[in-house]
Design an enzyme around this catalytic site. Sequence first.
Site, PDB file in Angstrom:
ATOM      1  NE  ARG A 207      -7.916  -2.260 -10.341  1.00  0.00           N
ATOM      2  CZ  ARG A 207      -6.881  -1.594 -10.823  1.00  0.00           C
ATOM      3  NH1 ARG A 207      -6.949  -0.291 -10.956  1.00  0.00           N
ATOM      4  NH2 ARG A 207      -5.780  -2.216 -11.177  1.00  0.00           N
TER       5      ARG A 207
ATOM      6  N   GLY B 221      -4.117  -6.129 -12.906  1.00  0.00           N
ATOM      7  CA  GLY B 221      -4.607  -5.924 -14.272  1.00  0.00           C
ATOM      8  C   GLY B 221      -5.192  -7.140 -14.961  1.00  0.00           C
TER       9      GLY B 221
ATOM     10  CB  CYS C 276      -0.923  -0.004   1.218  1.00  0.00           C
ATOM     11  SG  CYS C 276      -1.973   1.455   1.258  1.00  0.00           S
TER      12      CYS C 276
HETATM   13  C1  LIG Z   1     -10.512   0.220  -3.841  1.00  0.00           C
HETATM   14  C2  LIG Z   1      -9.259  -0.593  -3.658  1.00  0.00           C
HETATM   15  C3  LIG Z   1      -8.802  -0.867  -2.385  1.00  0.00           C
HETATM   16  C4  LIG Z   1      -7.645  -1.630  -2.189  1.00  0.00           C
HETATM   17  N1  LIG Z   1      -7.260  -1.956  -0.910  1.00  0.00           N
HETATM   18  C5  LIG Z   1      -6.202  -2.805  -0.738  1.00  0.00           C
HETATM   19  C6  LIG Z   1      -5.874  -3.321   0.541  1.00  0.00           C
HETATM   20  O1  LIG Z   1      -6.540  -3.067   1.541  1.00  0.00           O
HETATM   21  N2  LIG Z   1      -4.781  -4.130   0.631  1.00  0.00           N
HETATM   22  C7  LIG Z   1      -4.037  -4.483  -0.467  1.00  0.00           C
HETATM   23  O2  LIG Z   1      -3.055  -5.245  -0.359  1.00  0.00           O
HETATM   24  N3  LIG Z   1      -4.339  -4.020  -1.680  1.00  0.00           N
HETATM   25  C8  LIG Z   1      -5.408  -3.222  -1.854  1.00  0.00           C
HETATM   26  N4  LIG Z   1      -5.758  -2.831  -3.106  1.00  0.00           N
HETATM   27  C9  LIG Z   1      -4.975  -3.294  -4.255  1.00  0.00           C
HETATM   28  C10 LIG Z   1      -5.547  -4.623  -4.786  1.00  0.00           C
HETATM   29  O3  LIG Z   1      -5.440  -5.634  -3.805  1.00  0.00           O
HETATM   30  C11 LIG Z   1      -4.785  -5.065  -6.055  1.00  0.00           C
HETATM   31  O4  LIG Z   1      -3.431  -5.267  -5.711  1.00  0.00           O
HETATM   32  C12 LIG Z   1      -4.862  -4.033  -7.169  1.00  0.00           C
HETATM   33  O5  LIG Z   1      -6.173  -3.527  -7.320  1.00  0.00           O
HETATM   34  C13 LIG Z   1      -4.413  -4.669  -8.496  1.00  0.00           C
HETATM   35  O6  LIG Z   1      -5.222  -5.772  -8.836  1.00  0.00           O
HETATM   36  P1  LIG Z   1      -6.433  -5.648  -9.909  1.00  0.00           P
HETATM   37  O7  LIG Z   1      -5.844  -5.003 -11.139  1.00  0.00           O
HETATM   38  O8  LIG Z   1      -6.863  -7.060 -10.167  1.00  0.00           O
HETATM   39  O9  LIG Z   1      -7.494  -4.792  -9.318  1.00  0.00           O
HETATM   40  C14 LIG Z   1      -6.909  -2.095  -3.304  1.00  0.00           C
HETATM   41  C15 LIG Z   1      -7.399  -1.826  -4.594  1.00  0.00           C
HETATM   42  C16 LIG Z   1      -8.574  -1.101  -4.772  1.00  0.00           C
HETATM   43  C17 LIG Z   1      -9.092  -0.864  -6.180  1.00  0.00           C
END
Ligand SMILES: Cc1cc2nc3c(=O)[nH]c(=O)nc-3n(C[C@H](O)[C@H](O)[C@H](O)COP(=O)(O)O)c2cc1C
Length: 323
Positions: free
Chosen positions: A230, A209, A96
Amino acid sequence: MVKESAHKFCIAPMMQYTDLHDRYLLRLISKNVFLYTEMISTGSLVYGKCFNQLEFNDEEHPVGVQLGGSDINDLVECSKKCEQYGYDEINLNVGCPSDRVQKGKFGACLMLEPELVKDCLGNMSNAVQVPVSIKCRLGIDDNESYEFLYNFISIVKESGINIFIIHARNGILKGLSPRQNRNIPPLKYDYVYRLKKDFPDLEIILNGGIKTIDETSEHLKKVDGVMIGRSAYENPYMLRKIENDFYKNDSTGRSKKEILKIYLEYVEKKLIEGHDLGRMMKHLFGLSRGDKFAKTFRIKILEIIKENSLKGHKKELEDLLIY
Ligand SMILES: Cc1cc2nc3c(=O)[nH]c(=O)nc-3n(C[C@H](O)[C@H](O)[C@H](O)COP(=O)(O)O)c2cc1C
């Protein structure tokens, strides 16, 4: 051929999104995907005593809890607490990039402190019986080389943990918001594939992604698991296909209408316990994705949230789903 992993398909932790209600909904669609909580800071547990954040439904298993922190004693105390609550895994957030988290000296900035991360994870694993895992980035700021990542993993693996979830892009600590940090730094899947080759004994889970089932299949040829955030939130019913294709299991093949019905019964039960209707209903937005009446379905949910009442709307919602 990579060996079968309990983490073959994981749902990413997402603050404000993957709460206990969303996880309950996802579990109605897929029996096997591995779920994670939103990040919970050790400070809020140890000093704020906000233990209600640890609440989850029995139906959610397998479910991991994600902790954010870097104080070894606090992490150990919280890990024990999480184990008592019944979580199946404890994950440390090293990805984060938010200012608040940086100020607390945890999250992505820990990529620069592999020795500390090793000590945190080693002490956490010694304190509990359940597996401990890490979710990290490839690097931070201008540490963009594969060698940086290789060095980080080499040190951290000395903690004895072997589940590594890698968000396949760098975190940029200055100048980008958390949201931009999920889109702007380029994805480098090849770094994660290489990690699996260099550390074949580690369970390597790739995140970032991933949008489609086809992409998932391709990644699974090279790593042990994928994590999707997402796309799964926006279209939770994609998990039905994941369940069928990757677990060859159609036993939970509920229709959207059936899922809605069970979820609304859950909502009514949780309302009596004092949970917030809006927070529970928003997770349904994506259920109608791709359907003829998707927009009307979403508008109806907004109306329900505005009225703060489900009364008289259950049937209307069901009729807006096509199957
Ligand atoms: C709204 C939101 C909140 C997130 N909160 C966290 C979290 O609490 N802990 C974490 O490790 N990653 C968090 N992430 C990141 C996601 O776990 C992930 O690594 C990131 O969205 C990329 O994956 P994706 O492209 O499949 O969404 C968050 C992402 C989004 C969109």
